[in-house]
Design an enzyme around this catalytic site. Structure first.
Site, PDB file in Angstrom:
ATOM      1  N   CYS A  65       0.828  -1.287   0.170  1.00 16.29           N
ATOM      2  CA  CYS A  65      -0.055  -0.221  -0.011  1.00 16.29           C
ATOM      3  C   CYS A  65       0.987   1.337  -0.051  1.00 16.29           C
ATOM      4  O   CYS A  65       0.210   2.303   0.203  1.00 16.29           O
ATOM      5  CB  CYS A  65      -0.900  -0.009   1.184  1.00 16.29           C
ATOM      6  SG  CYS A  65      -2.349  -1.223   1.031  1.00 16.29           S
ATOM      7  N   HIS A 120       4.457  -3.462   9.102  1.00 11.40           N
ATOM      8  CA  HIS A 120       3.343  -3.795   8.327  1.00 11.40           C
ATOM      9  C   HIS A 120       2.030  -4.511   9.415  1.00 11.40           C
ATOM     10  O   HIS A 120       1.000  -4.930   8.901  1.00 11.40           O
ATOM     11  CB  HIS A 120       3.294  -4.823   7.290  1.00 11.40           C
ATOM     12  CG  HIS A 120       4.287  -4.731   6.316  1.00 11.40           C
ATOM     13  ND1 HIS A 120       4.094  -3.442   5.499  1.00 11.40           N
ATOM     14  CD2 HIS A 120       5.462  -5.328   5.835  1.00 11.40           C
ATOM     15  CE1 HIS A 120       5.177  -3.298   4.523  1.00 11.40           C
ATOM     16  NE2 HIS A 120       5.938  -4.487   4.791  1.00 11.40           N
ATOM     17  N   TYR A 205      -2.584   6.392  -0.456  1.00 12.29           N
ATOM     18  CA  TYR A 205      -2.076   6.152  -1.548  1.00 12.29           C
ATOM     19  C   TYR A 205      -2.561   6.984  -2.708  1.00 12.29           C
ATOM     20  O   TYR A 205      -1.547   7.675  -3.360  1.00 12.29           O
ATOM     21  CB  TYR A 205      -1.750   4.555  -2.004  1.00 12.29           C
ATOM     22  CG  TYR A 205      -0.855   4.162  -3.079  1.00 12.29           C
ATOM     23  CD1 TYR A 205       0.180   3.810  -2.833  1.00 12.29           C
ATOM     24  CD2 TYR A 205      -1.469   4.621  -4.517  1.00 12.29           C
ATOM     25  CE1 TYR A 205       1.111   3.300  -3.933  1.00 12.29           C
ATOM     26  CE2 TYR A 205      -0.427   4.084  -5.558  1.00 12.29           C
ATOM     27  CZ  TYR A 205       0.752   3.361  -5.293  1.00 12.29           C
ATOM     28  OH  TYR A 205       1.628   2.868  -6.350  1.00 12.29           O
ATOM     29  N   LYS A 262       4.783  -0.955 -10.876  1.00  8.15           N
ATOM     30  CA  LYS A 262       3.890   0.032 -11.660  1.00  8.15           C
ATOM     31  C   LYS A 262       3.740   1.308 -11.088  1.00  8.15           C
ATOM     32  O   LYS A 262       3.857   2.437 -11.804  1.00  8.15           O
ATOM     33  CB  LYS A 262       2.727  -0.506 -12.242  1.00  8.15           C
ATOM     34  CG  LYS A 262       2.611  -1.298 -13.272  1.00  8.15           C
ATOM     35  CD  LYS A 262       1.263  -1.717 -13.813  1.00  8.15           C
ATOM     36  CE  LYS A 262       1.304  -2.372 -15.111  1.00  8.15           C
ATOM     37  NZ  LYS A 262      -0.265  -2.857 -15.671  1.00  8.15           N
ATOM     38  N   GLY A 263       3.502   1.245  -9.944  1.00  6.28           N
ATOM     39  CA  GLY A 263       3.043   2.546  -9.068  1.00  6.28           C
ATOM     40  C   GLY A 263       2.039   3.446  -9.487  1.00  6.28           C
ATOM     41  O   GLY A 263       1.898   4.582  -9.376  1.00  6.28           O
TER      42      GLY A 263
END
Length: 305
Positions: A65, A120, A205, A262-263
């Site tokens: 994430c 996490h 994000y 990829k982002g």
């Protein structure tokens, strides 16, 4: 010799992973799966007695994430405000709370302030001292459909995790919470209860993707880092996906291409079937619809066709 650079350390970890059999890669602690290559029950036990400083910086992110992305931003912010301009990036096993052997907590005591830690972990598994000292915690969430797709690719590219036979297999495990660090929805529900606490800030994000300089500024203000506008802009430029991806081999070694894929926002549309999309929609409705975090995730904007 000085401590290995994080990239070199990651390369060593990569090699260790490659020799493991699939059944050796995971273990369960208190009902939750973790990668045995970087986590152990002794470290989880030691977490409970971790010493926390009031100015420690905590970043908590469900896997895939945006943890590597925002960790870079936090490290750059901490370096910019630190009197020690020669800050050395600590070992990954010191940076990530649940990684590494339990002895690491002694080494943590020597790190200069502000120390930046990532985890996490579920809210319930964060060391109690973090809440007792009122240290600030930045929590990052991503829409669950993109999080699931990114996590699927991470499982299959990372030698430290068992390979999934198909996206369909992974999707069902993700929906049941049978993946490392457990259920995305359990994490979200737990953090939703604490959104209004002054030492906790939740950012998404997607909002970072929409306005990265604005996101960096929000984070700096939350931690009380007073920095000029040009420094904020510079840190944002350094944290674009393109910038981080171009340096990923240098910063993350063989894991560079695994961490930075990829982002993007909306990649879920390349894998989700209509039935899976509806199943996730129903799960979101059941768990997060009507909650503050649910509204912040802008599910209708990012997770509907």
């Amino acid at each position: 010799m000085a401590m290995d650079s994080p990239a070199r350390e990651l390369d060593k970890v990569f090699q260790e992973f490659k020799g493991k059999k699939p059944e050796e890669l995971l273990f369960t602690y208190k009902g939750v799966l973790y990668p045995s290559t970087v986590c152990c029950s002794e470290t989880f036990q030691a977490l409970d007695t971790m010493e926390v400083r009031k100015d420690d910086v905590f970043l908590v992110v469900y896997p895939k994430c945006g943890s590597n992305w925002v960790k870079q931003i936090l490290s750059d912010l901490a370096s910019a405000v630190s009197k020690n301009k020669e800050r050395v990036s600590p070992s990954i096993h010191l940076q990530i709370l649940e990684f590494g052997p339990p002895e690491k907590f002694q080494k943590m005591k020597n790190l200069p302030s502000p120390r930046v830690f990532t985890a996490h972990l579920h809210y319930d598994n964060i060391p109690k001292a973090v809440f007792e000292t009122k240290a600030k915690i930045l929590v990052v969430f991503r829409n669950p459909k993109d999080a699931a797709v990114s996590y699927y690719h991470f499982y299959n590219k990372n030698p430290g995790l068992p390979t999934m036979s198909s996206w369909d297999e992974f999707f069902q495990k993700f929906m049941r919470g049978e993946v490392c660090w457990g259920s995305y929805f359990d994490h979200a529900l737990a953090w939703n209860k604490h959104m209004d606490e002054e030492n906790i800030k939740i950012i998404t994000y997607e909002e970072m993707k929409e306005n990265l300089p604005g996101g960096v500024k929000q984070i700096a203000e939350f931690f009380g880092f007073s920095l000029p506008e040009e420094t904020i802009e510079s840190i944002a430029e350094n944290a674009t996906f393109e910038s981080m991806n171009s340096k990923s081999e240098e910063t993350h070694g063989k894991f560079g291409s695994i961490f930075f894929r990829k982002g993007t926002v909306g990649d879920w549309k390349n894998l989700f079937t209509e039935g899976q999309s509806q199943e996730m929609d129903a799960k979101f409705e059941e768990c997060l619809a009507g909650t503050k975090l649910g509204a912040k995730l802008k599910y209708d904007k990012y997770c509907k066709y």
